[in-house]
Design an enzyme around this catalytic site. Structure first.
Site, PDB file in Angstrom:
ATOM      1  CE1 TYR A 101      -3.403   2.852   1.170  1.00 17.03           C
ATOM      2  CE2 TYR A 101      -1.547   3.535   2.521  1.00 17.03           C
ATOM      3  CZ  TYR A 101      -2.778   3.809   1.953  1.00 17.03           C
ATOM      4  OH  TYR A 101      -3.362   5.018   2.157  1.00 17.03           O
ATOM      5  CD  GLU A 189      -5.840   4.493  -0.874  1.00 16.52           C
ATOM      6  OE1 GLU A 189      -5.973   4.976   0.257  1.00 16.52           O
ATOM      7  OE2 GLU A 189      -6.745   3.841  -1.438  1.00 16.52           O
TER       8      GLU A 189
END
Ligand code: GDP
Ligand code: MN
Length: 376
Positions: A101, A189
């Site tokens: 992530y 993101e």
């Protein structure tokens, strides 16, 4: 404005972040054509503005073009968490060794940008952040000094990214930040950033949330707005600069100020009615804006009656009354209840067309509009 995954991915790809090959389709026929070019491992992904598509059934990994067509039939023209699925992204599916992530967002309480990394990426990142916050490593970026290289390396090491990926994940993180900066995003993101079984890195999902107030500086991105707002009504509302949210009920609601509109929605619910939308015309709205707002709500097929609830401060009730009058045709297709209170209320009430029903008190206005709406 939150971009669709495929829009964000093309911006990522243009800036050198590796993404899987894929294309957008709106029909099963298009799905077939694209899938046939991609081979046997295919990801079918609903392009809707809801998080957690994976868990909600909006992501299907299949093993032939035929299965991709079938999966797309289950998605196209259906809904995912209340959002209509009009497009699917058809992509080569990659084999996953590890899900990582990377994220850049604003930390408003710190007044700074924050960069984040975790080696526990994937669909459970929210739970990880909540139950196991030390698994997400963070660093604050001072706008005066920018994002130092050592900060980027530090969070990757702290997050236990596999040693052999650090050079490349470092470069991806720096690219993500420069995209974030150049498009003036609120959030950028990659979740998950995949380490494939062949040892390659790839952004399998992409989030890019733009700052609406900065869009005027980015002509090309502002154009994407058209594609982002799916329904006609949403599209028109965004062009007119109205805050509009579609809901499930049958009572159209127009008010000035988010607080007043929310109170109105709550009261409709309290008295047993069902709001069809949230529409805030904002402070100081004039005749034209009011008129556009009413026309917009009346256009919504699920609306059976409309409530206009205005508390005049800088908004003047006479302007509002003129706006209502000019929005209504000879024959009113749907009953309208209007409650005007505050600045120039007397003048407003005098002007207001006899074709609409006027109520002086909010409670009686709400009860009346519920009565007019009926319910199947
Ligand atoms: P989200 O649920 O809306 O965040 O959608 P994502 O695009 O992040 O997909 C959710 C999950 O589906 C990912 O975390 C992966 O586990 C899986 N997934 C997505 N794309 C692929 C792919 O190409 N190959 C494989 N094997 N899994 C994928
Ligand atoms: Mn994701």
């Amino acid at each position: 404005m939150r971009l669709h995954e495929n829009q964000a991915k093309s911006i990522f790809a243009e800036n050198g972040i590796p993404t899987p090959e894929g294309e957008i389709a709106t029909t099963p026929e298009e799905v077939e054509k694209i899938a046939e070019k991609l081979g046997d491992k295919i990801a079918v992904k609903a392009q809707v503005h809801v998080g957690g598509r994976g868990k909600a059934g909006g992501i299907k990994i299949v093993s032939s073009p035929k299965e991709a067509v079938e999966a797309s039939r289950d998605m196209l023209d259906k809904e995912l968490k209340g959002e209509p699925i009009e497009k699917v992204l058809i992509e080569e599916a990659v084999s996953i060794d590890q899900e990582l992530y990377l994220g850049i967002t604003l930390d408003r309480s710190e007044g700074k940008t924050v960069a984040m990394a975790s080696s526990k990426g994937g669909v459970n990142i929210e739970e990880v952040a909540e139950n196991n916050p030390e698994a997400v490593s963070k660093t604050y970026i001072d706008p005066a000094y920018g994002f130092h290289d050592y900060q980027a390396r530090e969070i990757l090491y702290n997050a236990n990214f596999p040693e052999e990926t650090i050079n490349e994940t470092f470069s991806i993180l720096k690219k993500l930040f420069s995209i974030w900066e150049s498009v003036e995003a609120e959030e950028a993101e990659i979740n998950p950033l995949i380490l494939t079984e062949e040892g390659k890195l790839m952004a399998v999902d992409a989030v890019l949330n733009l700052d609406d107030s900065a869009l005027f500086r980015h002509e090309n991105l502002a154009k994407l707005k058209e594609e982002v707002y799916d329904t006609d009504i949403k599209k028109k509302a965004s062009q007119l600069g109205l805050d509009y949210v579609s809901l499930d009920g049958n009572i159209g609601v127009v008010g000035n100020g988010a607080g007043l509109v929310m109170t109105t929605l709550d009261l409709i619910d309290y008295f047993g009615g069902y709001p069809a939308n949230f529409l805030d015309i904002g402070g100081g709205a004039d005749e034209e804006k009011m008129s556009q707002a009413i026309s917009l709500v009346m256009e919504d097929e699920k609306v059976d009656s409309v409530l206009v609830n205005i508390f005049g401060g800088i908004t003047r009730c006479d302007e509002i009354a003129r706006g209502v009058n000019s929005a209504i045709p000879e024959e009113i297709p749907k009953p309208i209840v209007v409650r005007l209170s505050g600045t120039n209320q007397k003048k407003g009430r005098e002007i207001l067309s006899e074709k609409v029903e006027e109520e002086k008190e909010l409670e009686s206005a709400i009860k009346r509009v519920i009565e007019l709406a009926g319910r199947e």
